[in-house]
Structures are given as C-alpha cells and as structure tokens.
Motif scaffolding. Structure first.
Motif, PDB file in Angstrom:
ATOM      1  N   PHE A  87       0.854  -1.188   0.000  1.00 39.00           N
ATOM      2  CA  PHE A  87       0.000   0.000   0.000  1.00 39.00           C
ATOM      3  C   PHE A  87       0.891   1.240   0.000  1.00 39.00           C
ATOM      4  N   CYS A  88       0.679   2.100  -0.965  1.00 37.46           N
ATOM      5  CA  CYS A  88       1.477   3.316  -1.076  1.00 37.46           C
ATOM      6  C   CYS A  88       0.538   4.519  -1.157  1.00 37.46           C
ATOM      7  N   LYS A  89       0.766   5.489  -0.286  1.00 33.34           N
ATOM      8  CA  LYS A  89      -0.061   6.688  -0.242  1.00 33.34           C
ATOM      9  C   LYS A  89       0.849   7.909  -0.370  1.00 33.34           C
ATOM     10  N   VAL A  90       0.537   8.786  -1.341  1.00 31.83           N
ATOM     11  CA  VAL A  90       1.345   9.977  -1.593  1.00 31.83           C
ATOM     12  C   VAL A  90       0.430  11.193  -1.615  1.00 31.83           C
ATOM     13  N   HIS A  91       0.801  12.235  -0.863  1.00 32.82           N
ATOM     14  CA  HIS A  91       0.019  13.464  -0.813  1.00 32.82           C
ATOM     15  C   HIS A  91       0.947  14.647  -1.058  1.00 32.82           C
ATOM     16  N   LEU A  92       0.658  15.410  -2.105  1.00 36.47           N
ATOM     17  CA  LEU A  92       1.357  16.654  -2.364  1.00 36.47           C
ATOM     18  C   LEU A  92       0.461  17.812  -1.933  1.00 36.47           C
ATOM     19  N   GLN A  93       0.903  18.547  -0.939  1.00 41.58           N
ATOM     20  CA  GLN A  93       0.154  19.704  -0.488  1.00 41.58           C
ATOM     21  C   GLN A  93       0.274  20.837  -1.509  1.00 41.58           C
ATOM     22  N   PRO A  94      -0.513  21.918  -1.370  1.00 40.94           N
ATOM     23  CA  PRO A  94      -0.537  22.967  -2.394  1.00 40.94           C
ATOM     24  C   PRO A  94       0.850  23.452  -2.799  1.00 40.94           C
ATOM     25  N   SER A  95       1.054  23.520  -4.132  1.00 39.38           N
ATOM     26  CA  SER A  95       2.265  24.054  -4.773  1.00 39.38           C
ATOM     27  C   SER A  95       3.488  23.166  -4.623  1.00 39.38           C
ATOM     28  N   ALA A  96       3.388  22.019  -3.984  1.00 37.03           N
ATOM     29  CA  ALA A  96       4.534  21.114  -3.878  1.00 37.03           C
ATOM     30  C   ALA A  96       4.855  20.511  -5.248  1.00 37.03           C
ATOM     31  N   GLN A  97       6.146  20.259  -5.479  1.00 38.11           N
ATOM     32  CA  GLN A  97       6.616  19.697  -6.745  1.00 38.11           C
ATOM     33  C   GLN A  97       7.498  18.496  -6.438  1.00 38.11           C
ATOM     34  N   ALA A  98       7.133  17.316  -6.937  1.00 41.31           N
ATOM     35  CA  ALA A  98       7.902  16.117  -6.613  1.00 41.31           C
ATOM     36  C   ALA A  98       8.004  15.188  -7.805  1.00 41.31           C
ATOM     37  N   LEU A  99       9.126  14.490  -7.876  1.00 41.63           N
ATOM     38  CA  LEU A  99       9.350  13.410  -8.849  1.00 41.63           C
ATOM     39  C   LEU A  99       9.668  12.158  -8.055  1.00 41.63           C
ATOM     40  N   ILE A 100       8.895  11.089  -8.302  1.00 38.75           N
ATOM     41  CA  ILE A 100       9.079   9.834  -7.574  1.00 38.75           C
ATOM     42  C   ILE A 100       9.352   8.722  -8.577  1.00 38.75           C
ATOM     43  N   THR A 101      10.414   7.954  -8.329  1.00 35.06           N
ATOM     44  CA  THR A 101      10.737   6.811  -9.160  1.00 35.06           C
ATOM     45  C   THR A 101      11.108   5.647  -8.251  1.00 35.06           C
ATOM     46  N   THR A 102      11.569   4.549  -8.823  1.00 38.78           N
ATOM     47  CA  THR A 102      11.975   3.376  -8.048  1.00 38.78           C
ATOM     48  C   THR A 102      13.446   3.086  -8.293  1.00 38.78           C
ATOM     49  N   ALA A 103      14.052   2.364  -7.361  1.00 39.09           N
ATOM     50  CA  ALA A 103      15.489   2.124  -7.429  1.00 39.09           C
ATOM     51  C   ALA A 103      15.867   1.112  -8.504  1.00 39.09           C
ATOM     52  N   ALA A 104      14.943   0.248  -8.865  1.00 34.13           N
ATOM     53  CA  ALA A 104      15.237  -0.806  -9.843  1.00 34.13           C
ATOM     54  C   ALA A 104      13.923  -1.317 -10.417  1.00 34.13           C
ATOM     55  N   ALA A 105      14.032  -2.211 -11.376  1.00 33.50           N
ATOM     56  CA  ALA A 105      12.839  -2.841 -11.926  1.00 33.50           C
ATOM     57  C   ALA A 105      12.139  -3.665 -10.846  1.00 33.50           C
ATOM     58  N   SER A 106      10.811  -3.647 -10.863  1.00 35.86           N
ATOM     59  CA  SER A 106      10.029  -4.470  -9.936  1.00 35.86           C
ATOM     60  C   SER A 106       9.850  -5.861 -10.530  1.00 35.86           C
ATOM     61  N   LYS A 107       9.955  -6.879  -9.695  1.00 37.13           N
ATOM     62  CA  LYS A 107       9.827  -8.263 -10.154  1.00 37.13           C
ATOM     63  C   LYS A 107       8.623  -8.905  -9.470  1.00 37.13           C
ATOM     64  N   ILE A 108       7.715  -9.434 -10.280  1.00 37.44           N
ATOM     65  CA  ILE A 108       6.541 -10.139  -9.772  1.00 37.44           C
ATOM     66  C   ILE A 108       6.758 -11.620 -10.042  1.00 37.44           C
ATOM     67  N   TYR A 109       7.045 -12.382  -8.993  1.00 35.85           N
ATOM     68  CA  TYR A 109       7.441 -13.771  -9.153  1.00 35.85           C
ATOM     69  C   TYR A 109       6.237 -14.697  -9.365  1.00 35.85           C
ATOM     70  N   ARG A 110       6.544 -15.884  -9.833  1.00 34.19           N
ATOM     71  CA  ARG A 110       5.528 -16.927 -10.033  1.00 34.19           C
ATOM     72  C   ARG A 110       4.778 -17.174  -8.735  1.00 34.19           C
ATOM     73  N   SER A 111       3.460 -17.318  -8.831  1.00 32.46           N
ATOM     74  CA  SER A 111       2.620 -17.495  -7.651  1.00 32.46           C
ATOM     75  C   SER A 111       2.283 -18.964  -7.437  1.00 32.46           C
ATOM     76  N   ASN A 112       2.031 -19.295  -6.169  1.00 31.34           N
ATOM     77  CA  ASN A 112       1.549 -20.634  -5.834  1.00 31.34           C
ATOM     78  C   ASN A 112       0.027 -20.706  -5.855  1.00 31.34           C
ATOM     79  N   GLY A 113      -0.615 -19.649  -6.393  1.00 29.44           N
ATOM     80  CA  GLY A 113      -2.065 -19.587  -6.480  1.00 29.44           C
ATOM     81  C   GLY A 113      -2.662 -18.351  -5.846  1.00 29.44           C
TER      82      GLY A 113
END
Length: 298
Positions: A87-113
């Motif tokens: 769960f990720c929640k991001v709030h920019l208050q009035p006039s705030a300026q932000a750039l958000i990225t990730t450190a690396a590629a996200s990996k979604i592994y094989r599921s057991n169901g």
C-alpha cells in the motif's frame, strides 16, 4: 484486453512510528508507505515519511534546485510473491513539486495460487505537480498480480505517470502463458473522472499471440499526462519522437492531457521514447528542464 467492472478496495493506514517495521507473515509481506510533501518558502520538503517493510524511501535529493524534490522508493525484499500486499499513499500539499521513481525494476514472481496486490493512492493539491515514473515491472510466467492506482487532482494540479511492463523473462525465452495481470488506473478531479484505464491480461499462449492481446510482443507501456490541455502540435511532436518504423506506438490527445501507448519487444525502446515525451512535456507544459534521475543509469 479490457475488463468491464472494477471495485476499488483500499486498506486504510494505521498509526505507525516514523521508522521501518517488519510485517512478514505466512501470507506474504504487508508493506506500507505514506509520504506527504509540502512547499515551504520555495522548497518542496518531505514532511511525513511513514513506512512498513519492505517499502521505504531514500532521503530526498534536489538535482535541479530546491523547488522539485526527487524521491526513490525501495522494495527491500527484492521482489513480489503471491499473497503480498503493498500500500502506497502519496500526498502533495498545495504548490509542492515532486518526482518519484523506483530504485530498480520491480519483479513479480511466479505465484503458488495467491494473488499479489499493490494499491497506490495519490492526492495532488492545487498548484502541485507529481511526476510518478517507476522503473519497469517484470511479470514472471505464472505470476498473479493486480495494481490499483487512483489519483485525486485539485484545481490547477498536474500529474505525469507511466507504467512499463515486461511479460515473462523474454531474454530466457519465457512467455507469459500462465497467471494473470491486472492494472487499474483512475484519475479524478473534484468528483469528475478525467481518465480511467482498466487492463486485464490472462496468461495464455493464445492471448500472448493475439492481436487483441500482446501480438507476440512481451513489453507494453502507457504514459499519461493529466492537468492542462495540450496542443495538436505537441501531440504530433510526441509521435515523431518514436523512432521505430513499426506501428507499435500511438499518441492520443485527451481533453486535459495526453496519452502514449506502446506494445513491442524492447524495454529500452519504450523507455527512451517515454523519456523523450516526458522531457517534451516538462519543457512545453511545466516550463522546466529535462533532469533525468541518476538512478535510471545504475
């Protein structure tokens, strides 16, 4: 492929201290990240940072001056498995300026169901601008994954976001033939939907090769800008920035923004195009330079 209905489900944040805690269970990670940015005398500051492992954010930095805050999100577990809830929640208050990225590629592994799921809730107040530019997501064959992203924009707010997904580890010859991927994005302003995108891709050989699915291509991408009306000239310029001769990309002018779509074979190809369009939007709409995050080159 588009699904016909969607019901948003979001787990509210609970009071947690401003340091990382661990909530690994037999059912997977339950990670949370809650960020609030504020503008103070010309400087955008991260004034609230609450996290539960495996999610955390690096210390903010300012490669293009104090007005725009750059942040990098980390997933310390290294990948997402069935049963994980992020769960990720991001709030920019009035006039705030932000750039958000990730450190690396996200990996979604094989599921057991079990399904892995990520919910992202973004609020951008009046005069604020958020550039949400995560690195690509690699969906392994057999993964079951759903992401819900909802953006609430106030008047005169701007949002740029992209999503780049590789289905299967294609360098190893892997295809996405088992599992399921869902991506639901909604952008609202004062109770009015500005852009709603619901995608569903069941893993199968037929869908992988279907022209209504992946058409044999392992990589898809969407870039959307919402905030102001853009000119037809800017849309045409965004089209010309795609250098490949194949018709695997498109640009659409939205009532208050722009949408780019990609389906092809190369993460580098779509990333280079999206970066060029993002820089074009920065210059033409946001009146700022094209400062590329250094973490993309690591």
């Amino acid at each position: 492929m588009i699904i016909l209905s969607w019901q948003k489900k979001y787990k509210p944040f609970v009071n947690q201290p401003n340091y990382s805690t661990t909530t690994r269970s037999v059912n997977g990670w339950h990670g949370e990240l809650d960020l609030v940015y504020a503008q103070r005398q010309g400087r955008t500051t991260l004034i609230h940072n609450q996290n539960i492992a495996p999610l955390k954010v690096q210390r903010p930095f300012y490669p293009e001056g104090q007005e725009i805050c750059h942040s990098v999100i980390l997933h310390t577990a290294g990948g997402v498995v069935g049963g994980d809830r992020l769960f990720c929640k991001v709030h920019l208050q009035p006039s705030a300026q932000a750039l958000i990225t990730t450190a690396a590629a996200s990996k979604i592994y094989r599921s057991n169901g079990a399904q892995a799921r990520q919910n992202i809730d973004i609020q951008v107040d009046a005069g604020a601008c958020l550039e949400w530019l995560p690195q690509e997501t690699i969906v392994f064959n057999g993964a079951i994954y759903r992401q819900d992203l909802r953006v609430e924009l106030s008047t005169a707010a701007n949002w740029i976001g992209w999503e780049i997904t590789r289905f299967g580890r294609s360098a190893r010859g892997e295809k996405f033939c088992i599992g399921e991927w869902r991506s639901h994005t909604e952008v609202w302003q004062q109770g009015v939907p500005l852009w709603i995108d619901r995608q569903w891709l069941p893993g199968s050989e037929e869908v992988f090769h279907s022209p209504h699915g992946l058409a044999g291509q392992p990589v898809t991408g969407s870039l959307v800008y919402i905030g102001q009306e853009v000119s037809q000239e800017l849309v045409q310029k965004a089209r010309t920035l795609f250098l490949s001769p194949t018709p695997s990309a498109g640009v659409t002018r939205l009532p208050c923004g722009l949408l780019c779509r990609y389906r092809g074979s190369g993460t580098t190809e779509v990333r280079n195009w999206f970066t060029a369009v993002w820089q074009l939007l920065r210059r033409s709409v946001l009146a700022r330079g094209g400062c590329v995050p250094r973490v993309w080159f690591v």
